[in-house]
Write an enzyme that holds these catalytic residues in place. Structure first.
Site, PDB file in Angstrom:
ATOM      1  CG  ASP A  67      23.360 -66.872  25.154  1.00 42.67           C
ATOM      2  OD1 ASP A  67      23.157 -66.558  23.960  1.00 42.67           O
ATOM      3  OD2 ASP A  67      22.474 -66.815  26.017  1.00 42.67           O
ATOM      4  CG  ASN A 136      15.205 -69.053  34.907  1.00 47.45           C
ATOM      5  OD1 ASN A 136      15.514 -68.174  34.097  1.00 47.45           O
ATOM      6  ND2 ASN A 136      15.905 -70.158  35.062  1.00 47.45           N
ATOM      7  CG  HIS A 138      17.790 -67.257  31.696  1.00 44.96           C
ATOM      8  ND1 HIS A 138      17.317 -68.541  31.647  1.00 44.96           N
ATOM      9  CD2 HIS A 138      17.657 -66.773  30.444  1.00 44.96           C
ATOM     10  CE1 HIS A 138      16.927 -68.812  30.412  1.00 44.96           C
ATOM     11  NE2 HIS A 138      17.120 -67.760  29.671  1.00 44.96           N
TER      12      HIS A 138
HETATM   13  C1  GLP Z   1      17.385 -68.202  26.040  1.00 41.83           C
HETATM   14  C2  GLP Z   1      18.637 -67.376  25.702  1.00 41.83           C
HETATM   15  C3  GLP Z   1      18.524 -65.971  26.214  1.00 41.83           C
HETATM   16  C4  GLP Z   1      17.147 -65.458  25.833  1.00 41.83           C
HETATM   17  C5  GLP Z   1      16.126 -66.162  26.680  1.00 41.83           C
HETATM   18  C6  GLP Z   1      14.687 -65.845  26.311  1.00 41.83           C
HETATM   19  O1  GLP Z   1      17.660 -69.312  26.827  1.00 41.83           O
HETATM   20  N1  GLP Z   1      19.886 -67.924  26.136  1.00 41.83           N
HETATM   21  O2  GLP Z   1      19.558 -65.153  25.703  1.00 41.83           O
HETATM   22  O3  GLP Z   1      17.056 -64.099  26.052  1.00 41.83           O
HETATM   23  O4  GLP Z   1      16.350 -67.554  26.737  1.00 41.83           O
HETATM   24  O5  GLP Z   1      14.326 -66.461  25.120  1.00 41.83           O
HETATM   25  P1  GLP Z   1      13.013 -66.146  24.309  1.00 41.83           P
HETATM   26  O6  GLP Z   1      13.194 -64.817  23.713  1.00 41.83           O
HETATM   27  O7  GLP Z   1      12.949 -67.226  23.283  1.00 41.83           O
HETATM   28  O8  GLP Z   1      11.879 -66.191  25.278  1.00 41.83           O
END
Ligand code: GLP
Length: 248
Positions: A67, A136, A138
């Site tokens: 992304d 959440n 995702h």
């Molecule tokens: C972000 C990214 C994701 C990532 C997630 C968790 O928004 N777009 O690809 O896996 O959130 O992030 P983190 O590892 O900082 O908790």
């Protein structure tokens, strides 16, 4: 779904890095799907370390990132392009023209998304996709309610995601409200998936994703339907999941 229990963040990072290193050794011209966020930092650290030690060769590897924020150019320090350069690409011998991150500045969003799917297809598909897990549920930037079939697309980020990512920016206003992301359909086409999860704050959502029903309201729950998924999580993140993979 295979669940690998790691002791702590360090151990999780090393175990996930091992899986990626094994993939590269098994198939030197493999296609890796990569993620950003705090979770993979330790994994990239390990991979760079093994490269420096002469144990890993990225010369023929292709990478496609999950992304990118819409509206941030590659030079922006908050862009995922910049993150990838800093954490991994500039530290190993990967060919820059074999690293792909969605273009946050694309003029024609739909076309850019179709082109990104075309890049993945032309590379022969993703051999191993690394994922993090949002609070959440995702994956990539596929927020709750996203269709499981969808390919690369542009999304409106939920308020909770904008708030979660606020820590990387100096103010809430600076966090982009939109992003490009591989779709859940794109992610599910990967031959193998490894999801890295760390910390107590992810325990509840990890339990829901792994042990709960498969539902679009929890995007990561779709992984239960994939035939080759490994979840590598530390004790804190797995504190609500038993050794049998059931909710505890
Ligand atoms: C972000 C990214 C994701 C990532 C997630 C968790 O928004 N777009 O690809 O896996 O959130 O992030 P983190 O590892 O900082 O908790």
């Amino acid at each position: 779904m295979r669940i690998v229990r790691a002791k702590d963040y360090q151990d999780m990072s090393e175990k996930a890095a091992h899986m990626i290193a094994e993939q590269i050794r098994r198939k030197p011209d493999c296609v890796l799907g990569l993620a950003t966020g705090s979770t993979p930092e330790g994994i990239y650290e390990k991979l760079a370390e093994w490269y420096r030690a002469g144990k890993l060769d990225f010369a023929r590897v292709t990478t496609v990132n999950l992304d990118e924020y819409k509206g941030l150019d590659r030079g922006n320090v908050h862009s995922y392009y910049h993150y990838m350069q800093e954490k991994l690409f500039a530290r190993v011998n990967i060919r820059t023209d074999r690293t792909f991150v969605p273009d946050g500045m694309a003029q024609d969003s739909d076309r850019a998304c179709r082109e990104y799917d075309g890049i993945i297809a032309a590379a022969g598909g993703v051999d191993l996709q690394l994922l993090g897990l949002g609070h959440n549920g995702h994956i990539g930037f596929n927020e709750p309610g996203t269709d499981f079939e969808i390919q690369t697309h542009c999304v409106n980020l939920t308020e909770s995601t904008v708030r979660a990512n606020r820590r990387f920016f100096s103010s809430m206003e600076e966090v982009p409200g939109q992003a490009y992301t591989m779709g859940i359909g794109t992610i599910m086409q990967a031959a193998g998936i490894v999801m890295a999860v760390s910390g107590e704050d992810k325990a509840e959502i990890l339990k829901t994703a792994v042990c709960g029903p498969v539902t679009t309201m929890v995007p990561a729950s779709v992984l239960q339907l994939h035939r080759n998924v490994t979840i590598i999580a530390d004790e804190a993140a797995l504190s609500l999941v038993g050794n049998d993979g059931q909710a505890s």
